[in-house]
Design an enzyme around this catalytic site. Structure first.
Site, short mmCIF file in Angstrom:
data_model
loop_
_atom_site.label_atom_id
_atom_site.label_comp_id
_atom_site.label_asym_id
_atom_site.label_seq_id
_atom_site.Cartn_x
_atom_site.Cartn_y
_atom_site.Cartn_z
N TYR A 1 -11.28 5.93 -10.05
CA TYR A 1 -10.85 6.54 -8.78
C TYR A 1 -10.55 8.04 -8.92
O TYR A 1 -9.91 8.60 -8.05
CB TYR A 1 -9.55 5.91 -8.29
CG TYR A 1 -9.46 4.41 -8.35
CD1 TYR A 1 -10.26 3.61 -7.54
CD2 TYR A 1 -8.54 3.79 -9.19
CE1 TYR A 1 -10.14 2.22 -7.58
CE2 TYR A 1 -8.41 2.41 -9.23
CZ TYR A 1 -9.22 1.63 -8.43
OH TYR A 1 -9.09 0.27 -8.47
N CYS B 1 -16.61 4.95 -26.42
CA CYS B 1 -17.90 5.60 -26.53
C CYS B 1 -18.43 5.88 -25.14
O CYS B 1 -19.33 5.19 -24.65
CB CYS B 1 -18.82 4.67 -27.30
SG CYS B 1 -20.13 5.55 -28.07
N GLY C 1 0.78 -1.24 0.00
CA GLY C 1 0.00 0.00 0.00
C GLY C 1 0.81 1.28 0.00
O GLY C 1 0.24 2.37 0.11
N GLU D 1 4.11 -6.66 1.42
CA GLU D 1 3.53 -7.04 0.13
C GLU D 1 3.35 -5.86 -0.82
O GLU D 1 2.23 -5.54 -1.19
CB GLU D 1 2.13 -7.60 0.42
CG GLU D 1 1.94 -9.04 0.11
CD GLU D 1 0.63 -9.52 0.69
OE1 GLU D 1 0.53 -10.72 0.93
OE2 GLU D 1 -0.29 -8.72 0.93
N PRO D 2 4.42 -5.21 -1.21
CA PRO D 2 4.25 -4.05 -2.09
C PRO D 2 3.96 -4.44 -3.54
O PRO D 2 4.50 -5.43 -4.04
CB PRO D 2 5.62 -3.36 -2.00
CG PRO D 2 6.57 -4.47 -1.71
CD PRO D 2 5.83 -5.50 -0.90
N TYR E 1 -1.58 -1.43 -11.98
CA TYR E 1 -3.03 -1.40 -12.17
C TYR E 1 -3.44 -0.75 -13.49
O TYR E 1 -4.53 -0.20 -13.60
CB TYR E 1 -3.73 -0.74 -10.96
CG TYR E 1 -3.32 -1.37 -9.66
CD1 TYR E 1 -3.75 -2.63 -9.31
CD2 TYR E 1 -2.44 -0.72 -8.78
CE1 TYR E 1 -3.34 -3.24 -8.13
CE2 TYR E 1 -2.03 -1.32 -7.60
CZ TYR E 1 -2.48 -2.58 -7.28
OH TYR E 1 -2.07 -3.17 -6.11
N ARG F 1 2.32 -1.62 -6.20
CA ARG F 1 2.43 -0.35 -6.93
C ARG F 1 3.81 0.28 -6.80
O ARG F 1 4.35 0.80 -7.77
CB ARG F 1 1.38 0.62 -6.36
CG ARG F 1 1.22 1.88 -7.18
CD ARG F 1 0.33 2.91 -6.46
NE ARG F 1 -0.83 2.37 -5.83
CZ ARG F 1 -2.07 2.40 -6.33
NH1 ARG F 1 -2.29 2.97 -7.49
NH2 ARG F 1 -3.08 1.88 -5.66
N1 LLP Z 1 -1.60 -6.98 -0.45
C1 LLP Z 1 -2.93 -7.09 -0.53
C2 LLP Z 1 -3.62 -8.08 0.27
C3 LLP Z 1 -3.66 -6.23 -1.38
O1 LLP Z 1 -4.97 -6.35 -1.43
C4 LLP Z 1 -2.95 -5.28 -2.16
C5 LLP Z 1 -3.68 -4.39 -3.06
C6 LLP Z 1 -1.56 -5.22 -2.07
C7 LLP Z 1 -0.91 -6.09 -1.19
C8 LLP Z 1 -0.72 -4.27 -2.88
O2 LLP Z 1 -1.00 -2.95 -2.65
P1 LLP Z 1 -0.06 -1.83 -3.36
O3 LLP Z 1 1.31 -1.95 -2.75
O4 LLP Z 1 -0.03 -2.12 -4.80
O5 LLP Z 1 -0.72 -0.54 -3.06
N2 LLP Z 1 -6.77 -1.09 -8.34
C9 LLP Z 1 -6.41 -0.12 -7.33
C10 LLP Z 1 -5.53 -0.71 -6.27
C11 LLP Z 1 -6.16 -1.90 -5.58
C12 LLP Z 1 -5.24 -2.50 -4.59
C13 LLP Z 1 -5.77 -3.79 -4.12
N3 LLP Z 1 -4.93 -4.45 -3.20
C14 LLP Z 1 -5.74 1.07 -8.01
O6 LLP Z 1 -5.59 1.06 -9.23
O7 LLP Z 1 -5.38 2.04 -7.34
#
Ligand code: LLP
Length: 434
Positions: free
Chosen positions: A333, A360, A247, A289-290, A389, A292
């Protein structure tokens, strides 16, 4: 547009990975996702090198939902990361890459029996149980297959992280995990621990995505450590692992102050070590768990400008040959992006424009009212930070063909995912007269 990784201005043309984007457009066509492999590798390394301690083992689990292809799986293995999956499709793709399935950890709030069977058939590293109902289901499948599986329990620690409400995951009403505030919580853990088919590793939490407020993560560390201690004492068990989720927020526009991976990982480790000391506790392993923050800035989308239009209402549009089908995030978003006219970097950016896709749909806007250089038909427009994403949430709306994904590094390029063909669009379309 802020440049990341290997992006440079090479005589007015944007270059990534040592290749001019004009060349990439020529070779692979547009729209095109361009992945800066060097930057991905640097980010992976930053996590590996800075999220480590001599008091406990650490694992960095790449969240594959951000972007998944065989090429990324190979990098996960090269940098000794693990990888998560949240569907049979992600499991299958990871398996197809040939990497060791012990690195894989399966998530999901509603895993199907078939997906759970796949986890056992593939001998993956662990399943993260989402809820009580899943305990028995996983256990029964293990019994049927005469196999044991390592499990964690996703817990909801009630942290209200400041991000878009669709990507918050730890509020009391979230669909994910079992709440630690539920009075039956210890009973649920006991159920897992006493199940002969399951090997309980510990707790997992993920408070949301694109979070800049580092306090929320620090709060998460404290709650996770305290809760682990409380439950291990109450049930008289040892709990070897905690997974703190991902996150970590990245830069999209000047409004975002990205989390600095190296600095923040070190501060997390320091905080974890101090909290363990304070609680007089030991733990075998801590994971994160990164997604993004590994892939986001490393990816860009290259479009061909089809033309421009100045409306009676005063909006100046730049039309591109992709749109919400390859980047749904602005529509979903209200996400904001930066862009450049990639073949005219030296021209002044003084046009306030809206970049619209070809779907469209009036909401098919990738950028609203931002300054750009003057765009003309045939120019190349590049949108930055689409690595996470972007492709993974792309669609075939209006029968758009998903673009190709190309990895670039040191002057070389390689297709990671091919552009969809027209035949691909009707591959599953069968006609039977009734
Ligand atoms: N771990 C779990 C359990 C998750 O659900 C997620 C993201 C991550 C790790 C990775 O999070 P990150 O480091 O990528 O922020 N589609 C949305 C983002 C949805 C994220 C869902 N879970 C967007 O485009 O912003």
């Amino acid at each position: 547009m802020k440049f990341f990784g290997t992006m440079i201005n090479s005589g007015g043309v944007l270059e990534i990975g040592g290749i001019k984007v004009t060349e990439l457009a020529e070779k692979y066509g547009t729209p095109l996702y361009i992945m800066d492999q060097k930057l991905i590798e640097e980010n992976m390394l930053k996590y590996r090198e800075n999220f480590k301690s001599n008091r406990f083992k650490t694992t960095v689990v790449y969240a594959s939902k951000a972007f998944l292809s065989k090429a990324i799986c190979k990098l996960v293995e090269k940098y000794d990361l693990h990888i998560d999956a949240v569907s049979g499709g992600e499991l299958y793709t990871i398996k197809a890459s040939g990497i060791s399935m012990e690195r894989v950890h399966m998530h999901g709030n509603n895993k199907t029996d078939d997906e759970l069977k796949m986890c056992l058939d593939y001998n993956i590293g662990s399943i993260i149980l989402d809820n009580e109902e899943e305990i028995e289901r996983v256990s029964n499948i293990c019994k049927e297959k005469n196999q044991k599986i390592k499990v964690m329990l996703r817990i909801n620690i009630g942290i209200d992280a400041h991000t878009h409400e669709y990507i918050q995951t730890s509020k009391h009403s979230s669909k994910f995990g079992e709440s630690i505030f539920d009075e039956r919580f210890p009973e649920i853990v006991e159920k897992i621990v006493s199940d002969k088919n399951l090997e309980f590793l510990g707790f997992h939490c993920h408070i949301g995505s694109q979070i800049f407020d580092t306090k929320a993560f620090h709060e998460g560390i404290e709650v996770m450590i305290k809760e682990t201690k409380k439950i291990s004492e109450k049930l008289n068990i040892s709990i070897p692992e905690i997974n703190l989720g991902g996150g970590f927020g990245v830069y999209y526009t000047e409004k975002d102050t990205a989390i600095d991976i190296e600095k923040f990982m070190r501060s997390m480790i320091e905080h974890i070590e101090k909290s363990l000391e304070k609680e007089n506790m030991t733990i075998e392993k801590i994971s994160i768990e990164p997604g993004r923050s590994i892939i986001g800035n490393a990816g860009s989308t290259l479009y061909r400008v089809g033309g421009t239009k100045e409306t009676f209402g005063g909006v100046k549009y730049v039309f591109i040959d992709g749109g919400m089908t390859d980047n749904i995030r602005p529509a979903l978003y209200q996400a904001e992006y930066e862009a450049v006219i990639a073949n005219k970097l030296d021209e002044i950016e003084d046009e306030i424009v809206t970049v619209a896709g070809k779907c469209c749909e009036s909401g098919d806007l990738i950028i609203k009212n931002r300054k750009l250089g003057k765009a003309e038909k045939g120019d190349l427009l590049l949108v930055g930070t689409t690595g996470a994403y972007g492709y993974s949430m792309s669609s075939n709306y209006n029968k758009a063909q998903r673009p190709a994904v190309v990895f670039v590094k040191n002057g070389k390029s390689a297709i990671s995912i091919k552009r969809e063909s027209l035949e691909d669009l009707v591959r599953n379309d069968v006609y039977t007269e009734l």
